[in-house]
Scaffold this active site. Structure first.
Site, mmCIF file in Angstrom:
data_model
loop_
_atom_site.group_PDB
_atom_site.id
_atom_site.type_symbol
_atom_site.label_atom_id
_atom_site.label_comp_id
_atom_site.label_asym_id
_atom_site.label_seq_id
_atom_site.Cartn_x
_atom_site.Cartn_y
_atom_site.Cartn_z
ATOM 1 N N ARG A 107 43.386 50.429 38.462
ATOM 2 C CA ARG A 107 43.499 49.009 38.101
ATOM 3 C C ARG A 107 44.607 48.913 37.077
ATOM 4 O O ARG A 107 44.526 49.503 35.988
ATOM 5 C CB ARG A 107 42.180 48.482 37.537
ATOM 6 C CG ARG A 107 42.313 47.111 36.898
ATOM 7 C CD ARG A 107 40.997 46.456 36.610
ATOM 8 N NE ARG A 107 40.387 45.967 37.826
ATOM 9 C CZ ARG A 107 39.391 45.084 37.867
ATOM 10 N NH1 ARG A 107 38.893 44.590 36.760
ATOM 11 N NH2 ARG A 107 38.888 44.695 39.023
ATOM 12 N N HIS A 134 44.209 42.193 45.096
ATOM 13 C CA HIS A 134 42.881 42.747 44.798
ATOM 14 C C HIS A 134 42.188 43.024 46.150
ATOM 15 O O HIS A 134 41.214 42.360 46.508
ATOM 16 C CB HIS A 134 42.078 41.750 43.946
ATOM 17 C CG HIS A 134 40.879 42.326 43.279
ATOM 18 N ND1 HIS A 134 40.517 43.659 43.385
ATOM 19 C CD2 HIS A 134 39.923 41.742 42.495
ATOM 20 C CE1 HIS A 134 39.410 43.857 42.689
ATOM 21 N NE2 HIS A 134 39.030 42.720 42.149
ATOM 22 N N GLN A 137 38.321 43.514 46.619
ATOM 23 C CA GLN A 137 37.535 42.286 46.499
ATOM 24 C C GLN A 137 37.427 41.577 47.849
ATOM 25 O O GLN A 137 36.352 41.131 48.253
ATOM 26 C CB GLN A 137 38.203 41.353 45.467
ATOM 27 C CG GLN A 137 37.417 40.085 45.232
ATOM 28 C CD GLN A 137 36.076 40.381 44.576
ATOM 29 O OE1 GLN A 137 36.021 41.029 43.554
ATOM 30 N NE2 GLN A 137 34.988 39.900 45.160
ATOM 31 N N ASP A 226 38.628 31.275 41.327
ATOM 32 C CA ASP A 226 38.689 32.414 40.408
ATOM 33 C C ASP A 226 39.047 31.865 39.025
ATOM 34 O O ASP A 226 39.388 30.682 38.891
ATOM 35 C CB ASP A 226 39.759 33.404 40.925
ATOM 36 C CG ASP A 226 39.788 34.723 40.156
ATOM 37 O OD1 ASP A 226 38.879 34.989 39.360
ATOM 38 O OD2 ASP A 226 40.760 35.493 40.359
ATOM 39 N N CYS A 266 34.895 35.894 42.824
ATOM 40 C CA CYS A 266 34.919 37.350 42.629
ATOM 41 C C CYS A 266 34.203 37.770 41.356
ATOM 42 O O CYS A 266 33.784 38.921 41.234
ATOM 43 C CB CYS A 266 36.355 37.865 42.647
ATOM 44 S SG CYS A 266 37.364 37.248 41.290
ATOM 45 N N ARG A 294 30.631 44.836 46.968
ATOM 46 C CA ARG A 294 31.713 45.699 46.489
ATOM 47 C C ARG A 294 31.290 47.163 46.645
ATOM 48 O O ARG A 294 32.087 48.023 47.036
ATOM 49 C CB ARG A 294 32.026 45.412 45.006
ATOM 50 C CG ARG A 294 32.590 44.028 44.705
ATOM 51 C CD ARG A 294 34.003 43.880 45.200
ATOM 52 N NE ARG A 294 34.919 44.877 44.665
ATOM 53 C CZ ARG A 294 35.512 44.829 43.462
ATOM 54 N NH1 ARG A 294 35.294 43.798 42.669
ATOM 55 N NH2 ARG A 294 36.346 45.779 43.078
#
Ligand code: CP
Ligand code: NVA
Length: 312
Positions: A107, A134, A137, A226, A266, A294
């Site tokens: 990340r 991402h 996700q 988001d 998310c 996830r």
């Protein structure tokens, strides 16, 4: 350890439609095993190295727990406590880390960093979030949609808010899975034309932008949003709060979507900012399934990147 060129997952489209469908089938199988406490250790003696240059709850937990559940081990590195934060070149770090670990999750900030790492890695590298994408996700999100509503092909996803890393990945997914994304952002935050090219969108079939968020949400099968301020952009927080004030997913917006529309986020979420509490905590919200998935989808991803297509 194999020295053949490894497969990476730096963007969603690094896997073909066929491979992604395989991952969803495996996610379902792996999830069913998890629910009945069936031991499944295909990655025994394998080590996942996780590098975090930004904060995380879900990504760290799902990768670490997931690797443990597959019989392997996970090691957590962050910028503060490793030489990565003291200027060791990404290329050097990749050489060393990929001689000790079997698979790496990163990340970080720019996508270019993860690409440089991958070029110098002997083992698969997974994008655990960059400023641009991402992909883990969206694996979980599409799997969650399939669980709740069936195939996403031909459906419409409304993206309300910032045209960020998660939005970019939805757009890429639309091309791969053949659905539409209706995006509405405040003026000045639109999806950049250059990004549309980089994502690989072939035309207007899969993507449309709307000035009014209600127009984006009208008839949508999935409404999603988001945070207004992503990690790394904190200096813009106050300005963004003003600019995004009319881009909240609220009950009125959910009413204009399809009657059976689901709401996704998310997470982490900010009730009263990008989403009203009555939506995220309401009956159309699938955010907890989305977060749990996830775990299952990333276990399927690690299994695939290390062992290829298996079907037991
Ligand atoms: N959705 C997501 O990636 O959450 P974390 O930032 O907690 O990992
Ligand atoms: N767009 C958000 C996602 C967090 C999971 C960020 O990059 O901070």
């Amino acid at each position: 350890m194999s020295t053949a060129s490894p497969r990476h997952f730096l963007e969603l489209r690094d896997l073909s439609r066929d491979e992604l469908d395989h991952l969803f089938a495996r996610s379902q199988r792996i999830k069913a095993r998890f629910k009945t406490y069936e031991r499944y250790w295909p990655l025994q003696d394998r080590t996942l190295v996780m590098i975090f240059e930004k904060a995380s709850t879900r990504t760290r937990l799902s990768f670490e727990a997931g690797m443990h559940q597959l019989g392997g081990a996970a090691i957590y590195l962050n910028t503060r406590d490793s030489q990565l934060g003291r200027g060791e070149p990404v290329e050097d770090a990749a050489q060393v880390i990929s001689r000790m670990g079997d698979i790496v999750m990163i990340r970080t900030f720019e996508q270019a960093i993860i690409e440089r790492f991958a070029k110098n890695s002997r083992v698969p590298v997974i994008n655990g979030l960059t400023n641009e994408y991402h992909p883990c996700q969206i694996l979980a999100d599409i799997f969650t949609f399939i669980e709740h509503r069936g195939s996403i092909q031909g459906k419409t996803v409304a993206w309300i808010g910032d045209s960020n890393n998660v939005c970019n990945t939805w757009l890429q997914a639309a091309e791969v899975f053949d659905f539409k994304v209706h995006v509405s952002t405040p003026p000045g935050y639109e999806v950049e034309p250059e990004r549309v090219g980089l994502i690989g969108l072939s035309g207007i079939n899969h993507f449309a932008q709307f000035a009014d968020p209600m127009d984006a949400a009208r008839g949508a099968d999935l409404v999603t949003t988001d945070v207004w301020t992503s990690m790394g952009f904190e200096a813009e927080n106050e300005e963004r709060k003003r600019d995004f004030a009319d881009w909240q997913v609220d009950a009125e917006m959910m009413r204009i979507a399809a009657p059976d529309a689901v709401f996704m986020h998310c997470l982490p979420a900010h009730r009263g900012e990008e989403v009203a509490a009555e939506v995220i905590d309401g009956p159309q919200s699938v955010v907890w399934d989305e977060a749990e998935n996830r775990l299952h989808t990333q276990k399927a991803l690690m299994e695939f990147l290390l062992l290829g297509k298996i079907n037991d």
